[in-house]
Design a protein around this motif. Structure first.
Motif, short mmCIF file in Angstrom:
data_model
loop_
_atom_site.label_atom_id
_atom_site.label_comp_id
_atom_site.label_asym_id
_atom_site.label_seq_id
_atom_site.Cartn_x
_atom_site.Cartn_y
_atom_site.Cartn_z
N MET A 1 0.59 -1.16 -0.16
CA MET A 1 0.01 0.02 -0.09
C MET A 1 1.09 1.32 -0.01
SD MET A 1 -2.86 1.35 2.74
CE MET A 1 -2.21 0.59 4.17
N PRO A 2 0.79 2.16 -0.93
CA PRO A 2 1.60 3.39 -1.04
C PRO A 2 1.24 4.16 0.13
CG PRO A 2 0.10 3.52 -2.76
CD PRO A 2 -0.48 2.25 -2.19
N VAL A 3 2.15 5.08 0.55
CA VAL A 3 2.08 6.31 1.37
C VAL A 3 1.96 7.54 0.66
CG1 VAL A 3 2.96 7.48 3.55
CG2 VAL A 3 2.99 4.92 3.10
N ARG A 4 1.04 8.18 0.49
CA ARG A 4 1.12 9.54 -0.18
C ARG A 4 0.72 10.64 0.58
NH1 ARG A 4 -3.98 9.12 -3.45
NH2 ARG A 4 -3.37 11.02 -4.56
N TYR A 5 1.59 11.71 0.13
CA TYR A 5 1.45 13.07 0.63
C TYR A 5 0.54 13.96 -0.17
CZ TYR A 5 4.36 11.56 4.70
OH TYR A 5 4.88 10.91 5.79
N VAL A 6 -0.47 14.60 0.06
CA VAL A 6 -1.19 15.70 -0.97
C VAL A 6 -1.50 16.71 -0.12
CG1 VAL A 6 -2.09 13.51 -2.20
CG2 VAL A 6 -3.40 14.57 -0.49
N CYS A 7 -1.47 17.78 -0.99
CA CYS A 7 -1.93 19.03 -0.75
C CYS A 7 -3.65 19.00 -0.29
CB CYS A 7 -1.81 19.90 -1.57
SG CYS A 7 -2.23 21.79 -1.39
N LYS A 8 -3.84 19.45 0.96
CA LYS A 8 -5.31 19.57 1.18
C LYS A 8 -6.11 20.47 0.61
CE LYS A 8 -4.56 21.72 5.77
NZ LYS A 8 -4.66 21.49 7.10
N ASN A 9 -5.39 21.41 0.02
CA ASN A 9 -6.25 22.36 -0.72
C ASN A 9 -6.52 22.30 -2.12
OD1 ASN A 9 -7.27 25.06 -0.76
ND2 ASN A 9 -5.57 25.62 -2.18
N CYS A 10 -5.53 21.60 -2.86
CA CYS A 10 -5.79 21.33 -4.53
C CYS A 10 -5.58 19.99 -4.71
CB CYS A 10 -4.80 22.17 -5.33
SG CYS A 10 -3.15 21.57 -5.14
N GLY A 11 -5.14 18.99 -3.86
CA GLY A 11 -5.19 17.68 -4.01
C GLY A 11 -3.92 17.26 -4.84
N TYR A 12 -2.77 18.06 -4.95
CA TYR A 12 -1.76 17.98 -5.71
C TYR A 12 -0.84 16.76 -4.74
CZ TYR A 12 2.99 18.62 -7.77
OH TYR A 12 4.15 18.21 -8.47
N GLU A 13 -0.31 15.77 -5.54
CA GLU A 13 0.47 14.75 -4.93
C GLU A 13 1.98 15.21 -4.61
OE1 GLU A 13 2.05 10.78 -6.28
OE2 GLU A 13 -0.02 10.13 -5.60
N LEU A 14 2.21 15.44 -3.54
CA LEU A 14 3.71 16.11 -3.12
C LEU A 14 4.79 14.89 -2.89
CD1 LEU A 14 2.27 18.12 -0.31
CD2 LEU A 14 2.98 19.06 -2.49
N TYR A 15 4.07 13.78 -2.71
CA TYR A 15 5.28 12.60 -2.48
C TYR A 15 4.57 11.20 -2.30
CZ TYR A 15 8.81 9.75 -0.21
OH TYR A 15 9.67 8.99 -0.07
N ARG A 16 4.87 10.35 -3.08
CA ARG A 16 4.40 8.82 -2.90
C ARG A 16 5.75 7.88 -2.47
NH1 ARG A 16 0.38 5.69 -5.66
NH2 ARG A 16 -0.69 7.28 -6.24
N PHE A 17 5.51 6.90 -1.50
CA PHE A 17 6.31 5.90 -1.31
C PHE A 17 5.84 4.56 -1.77
CE2 PHE A 17 8.36 2.95 1.59
CZ PHE A 17 9.80 3.29 1.46
N GLU A 18 6.19 3.92 -2.54
CA GLU A 18 5.60 2.69 -3.12
C GLU A 18 5.92 1.45 -2.38
OE1 GLU A 18 3.23 2.08 -5.28
OE2 GLU A 18 2.77 4.23 -5.89
N LYS A 19 7.41 1.38 -2.20
CA LYS A 19 7.84 0.11 -1.82
C LYS A 19 8.93 0.40 -0.90
CE LYS A 19 9.94 -1.14 -5.95
NZ LYS A 19 9.98 -1.79 -7.20
N VAL A 20 9.45 -0.59 0.01
CA VAL A 20 10.66 -0.74 0.69
C VAL A 20 11.80 -0.82 -0.44
CG1 VAL A 20 12.29 -2.09 2.46
CG2 VAL A 20 9.75 -1.55 2.68
N GLY A 21 13.05 0.14 -0.21
CA GLY A 21 14.06 -0.09 -1.20
C GLY A 21 13.88 0.98 -2.24
N GLN A 22 12.80 1.68 -2.26
CA GLN A 22 12.71 2.71 -3.40
C GLN A 22 13.69 3.87 -3.18
OE1 GLN A 22 8.62 4.41 -3.39
NE2 GLN A 22 9.30 6.48 -3.69
N ASP A 23 13.89 4.29 -2.02
CA ASP A 23 15.16 5.05 -1.81
C ASP A 23 15.77 4.96 -0.50
OD1 ASP A 23 13.47 6.34 0.15
OD2 ASP A 23 12.95 8.06 -1.03
N PHE A 24 17.01 5.58 -0.41
CA PHE A 24 17.76 5.39 0.89
C PHE A 24 17.18 5.64 2.17
CE2 PHE A 24 20.97 6.97 3.91
CZ PHE A 24 21.68 5.78 3.99
N TYR A 25 16.28 6.74 2.13
CA TYR A 25 15.70 7.29 3.45
C TYR A 25 14.41 6.51 3.84
CZ TYR A 25 18.97 10.86 1.97
OH TYR A 25 20.08 11.81 1.80
N GLY A 26 13.81 5.85 2.95
CA GLY A 26 12.40 5.29 3.62
C GLY A 26 11.36 6.39 3.36
N VAL A 27 10.31 6.05 4.11
CA VAL A 27 9.18 7.13 4.08
C VAL A 27 9.43 8.25 4.82
CG1 VAL A 27 6.78 7.16 4.88
CG2 VAL A 27 7.40 5.07 4.33
#
Length: 69
Positions: A1-27
């Motif tokens: 299940m992805p973790v998504r951060y969206v703007c509560k005003n316009c709904g623009y997706e600011l960040y999406r984390f799909e799976k472990v190993g996607q990047d070095f930092y994690g969620v």
């Protein structure tokens, strides 16, 4: 299940984390997302903040159920 951060005003997706190993930092935390964009949504300019518990939504993906005859 992805973790998504969206703007509560316009709904623009600011960040999406799909799976472990996607990047070095994690969620990333809401504070990290806010600092990446300088505290404002890049699409509408609305100030970004840390969400309260009532603003966090959790939705599970529905799996398709295969009917067997």
């Amino acid at each position: 299940m992805p973790v998504r951060y969206v703007c509560k005003n316009c709904g623009y997706e600011l960040y999406r984390f799909e799976k472990v190993g996607q990047d070095f930092y994690g969620v990333r935390t809401p504070s990290e997302i806010k600092s990446i964009y300088g505290g404002k949504c890049p699409k509408c300019g609305h100030p970004l903040g840390v969400p309260s518990l009532s603003e966090i939504k959790i939705a599970l993906r529905k799996k398709a159920i295969l009917a067997t005859s």
